[in-house]
Design an enzyme around this catalytic site. Structure first.
Site, short mmCIF file in Angstrom:
data_model
loop_
_atom_site.label_atom_id
_atom_site.label_comp_id
_atom_site.label_asym_id
_atom_site.label_seq_id
_atom_site.Cartn_x
_atom_site.Cartn_y
_atom_site.Cartn_z
N CYS A 35 0.73 -1.30 -0.13
CA CYS A 35 0.05 -0.01 0.06
C CYS A 35 0.90 1.20 0.06
CB CYS A 35 -0.79 -0.05 1.27
SG CYS A 35 0.06 0.04 2.78
N GLY A 57 -0.70 0.37 -4.73
CA GLY A 57 -1.87 -0.57 -4.42
C GLY A 57 -3.15 0.07 -5.18
N ASP A 62 14.34 -6.82 -17.83
CA ASP A 62 13.38 -6.88 -17.01
C ASP A 62 13.64 -6.64 -15.52
OD1 ASP A 62 10.64 -6.72 -16.34
OD2 ASP A 62 10.05 -8.88 -16.84
N ASN A 67 1.43 1.33 6.06
CA ASN A 67 2.03 0.37 4.95
C ASN A 67 3.32 -0.50 5.58
OD1 ASN A 67 4.73 1.58 2.61
ND2 ASN A 67 3.43 -0.36 2.69
N GLY A 68 3.10 -1.73 5.36
CA GLY A 68 4.19 -2.67 5.71
C GLY A 68 3.32 -4.09 6.23
N CYS A 73 14.19 -1.62 2.35
CA CYS A 73 13.65 -2.28 1.24
C CYS A 73 14.37 -2.28 0.25
CB CYS A 73 12.19 -2.47 1.16
SG CYS A 73 11.85 -3.52 -0.16
N TYR A 104 11.86 -1.78 -8.10
CA TYR A 104 10.51 -1.83 -8.76
C TYR A 104 9.58 -0.93 -8.18
CZ TYR A 104 6.48 -4.14 -10.65
OH TYR A 104 5.17 -4.11 -10.88
N CYS A 133 17.30 -4.40 3.38
CA CYS A 133 16.75 -5.50 3.67
C CYS A 133 16.58 -6.06 2.12
CB CYS A 133 15.38 -5.60 4.34
SG CYS A 133 14.54 -7.05 4.31
N SER A 135 8.57 -1.02 -16.23
CA SER A 135 9.51 -1.16 -15.11
C SER A 135 10.96 -1.54 -15.60
CB SER A 135 9.15 -2.29 -14.15
OG SER A 135 8.88 -3.55 -14.76
#
Length: 488
Positions: A20, A46, A368, A124-125, A259, A265, A462, A306
């Protein structure tokens, strides 16, 4: 209810999905309108549903939650007039924790009425101990209204003995484990907080005399707000019109673990992360990929959208011409109807089409962002060969995705991840391409600005989806039988 939902599409089913995006504004007239614009800019985070809660000194709290896209729900004047006030927060959702269906009760922001007044929260998470917390809270008398892990925070706040809502939120968040970037509100305050490792993003902006919190900087741009700074890992900011921005540190300091897939992405390419352009980082990923995995070819072609920045970087570094060999249909919105099995079987062709005149007879490098299940990669390869390509080479702008994410990303079960069960050569054979190469984890770290690559003892991000090294133990999933990576 399903007619209100964006349909699952074969192309999108083979991508990792963020849970989200969150957005909040204080100190502006008609704050909900600003929030609607911000959520529109965060729609990529989202597409399942969205919600807005506002507060007006006269009318109190008001909320609206809807399925589908922001543009289809939060643009009508009649709806937005029901959300008055100078303070509002919002949320766009793609479900990870909680049910995967059309349940309006799971759409955030969540609202709670406390002794000292109401509060709304957008998260968010993902909380990795939510199951255990939920069982404990239910046994102590809590009545849950949703299947979302985020609702645990509201119940923990309700049971806290602290004197005000920000302190109750601090108290509650000390009990949770996992990843959280939160935008919340009381009658007079806008609150933002990131987990101690800062896994998910959150930024602070200024618009006129007001303040903004957002998952990404691109949502600041749409309302003409200026980026002030990122909310730091483990930081809580409490913003009011009277006192401005007040910062506290409620958690024990931990090494930052942002992250790394946000760079690859999730985030929009026009956003800024850690002072760096996401677009430039992705272009640099392509440069590193070309250095690590050279190939003789005639054309570098992105898998849109992407893969485009990485393909530009790959082409520049390799000297191989860049070309848009695949064209994306920009009008594949939620209103598209798939009436027959024959149409459904067209799959990727509904969304992507090959530029035959450019591809025919060429040795093509397809760039990609990732390979998840591999289903889309196989279909795109077939389309390229059908258009007359002489060779097809895949270059992937992330390492092999071999482990699921438990911190707010919708990831297939591990056995469904291609890289979890196959070597690189086995994946190449499975996809039936002339070559398949991924950027190394060290190369990815260099591209995001860590010149020395990945420090194996203490990685700076992460990267569990690549390495299997989880910075927070996913205790709920272990209880369900998930096995961590064996110690080497």
């Amino acid at each position: 209810m399903s007619k209100l939902m964006p349909p699952a599409h074969p192309f999108d089913d083979d991508k990792l999905k963020e849970e989200c995006g969150v957005f909040g504004v204080i100190g502006v007239a008609d704050a909900a309108n600003f929030v609607a614009l911000g959520l529109h800019a965060l729609q990529h985070r989202g597409q399942e549903a969205g919600g807005i809660v506002s507060h007006d000194p006269v009318e109190g709290f008001n909320s609206a939650r809807r399925f589908g896209y922001v543009r289809d729900n939060f643009t009508s004047q009649s709806l937005m007039q029901t959300l008055p006030g100078p303070l509002a927060i919002g949320h766009v959702r793609y479900s990870t924790a909680g049910s995967k269906g059309a349940a309006i009760r799971d759409v955030q922001p969540f609202f709670g009425e406390f002794a000292m007044g109401g509060a709304a929260i957008a998260h968010n998470g993902n909380l990795t101990n939510a199951d255990a917390l939920r069982r404990e809270l239910i046994e102590r008398g809590s009545i849950f209204q949703s299947s979302s892990d985020s609702e645990c925070i509201i119940h923990l706040m309700a049971r806290s003995l602290q004197r005000n809502i920000p302190e109750r939120m601090e108290d509650a968040l000390r009990r949770v484990e996992g990843a959280f970037s939160i935008v919340a509100m009381t009658r007079t305050k806008l609150i933002g907080v990131r987990d101690p490792m800062g896994v998910r993003p959150l930024v602070l902006g200024k618009v006129g005399d007001g303040w903004v919190l957002s998952s990404e900087t691109c949502a600041l741009d749409i309302i003409g707000a200026q980026l002030v700074r990122e909310i730091e890992p483990g930081e809580m900011v409490v913003i009011s019109e009277k006192h401005g921005v007040e910062s506290v540190r409620p958690f024990r300091p931990q090494p930052a673990k942002f992250c790394i897939f946000e760079h690859v992405y999730f985030s929009r390419p026009d956003s800024i992360i850690g002072g760096r352009s996401v677009y430039e980082t992705r272009r640099q990923i392509g440069v590193e990929l070309a250095r690590e995995t050279p190939v003789e070819a005639d054309l570098v072609c992105p898998v849109p959208d992407s893969g485009t920045p990485a393909a530009i970087g790959f082409a520049h570094e390799s000297g191989i011409p860049f070309g848009m060999g695949i064209i994306r249909n920009q009008y594949m919105g939620r209103t598209f109807i798939e009436p027959t099995e024959q149409i459904r079987n067209m799959g990727v062709r509904l969304k992507l089409n090959v530029n035959r005149a450019l591809i025919e007879g060429k040795r093509v490098v397809l760039v990609d962002d990732s390979v998840v299940r591999g289903t889309t990669s196989r279909k795109i390869k077939e389309m390229i060969l059908d258009a007359g390509a002489a060779e097809v080479h895949f270059r992937i702008a992330s390492p092999p995705t071999a482990w699921p994410c438990f911190y707010g990303v919708d990831t297939p079960q591990r056995e469904k991840l291609l890289a979890a069960t196959m070597t690189e050569e086995e994946m190449r054979q499975h996809l039936s391409v002339d070559s398949l190469k991924f950027i190394s984890l060290d190369g990815l770290y260099r591209a995001v600005g860590e010149a020395g690559g990945r420090d194996n003892n203490c990685p700076q991000h992460c990267d569990a989806c690549f390495s299997g090294e989880y910075p927070v133990i996913p205790s709920d999933m272990i209880q369900k039988g998930f096995q961590l990576k064996a110690a080497e």
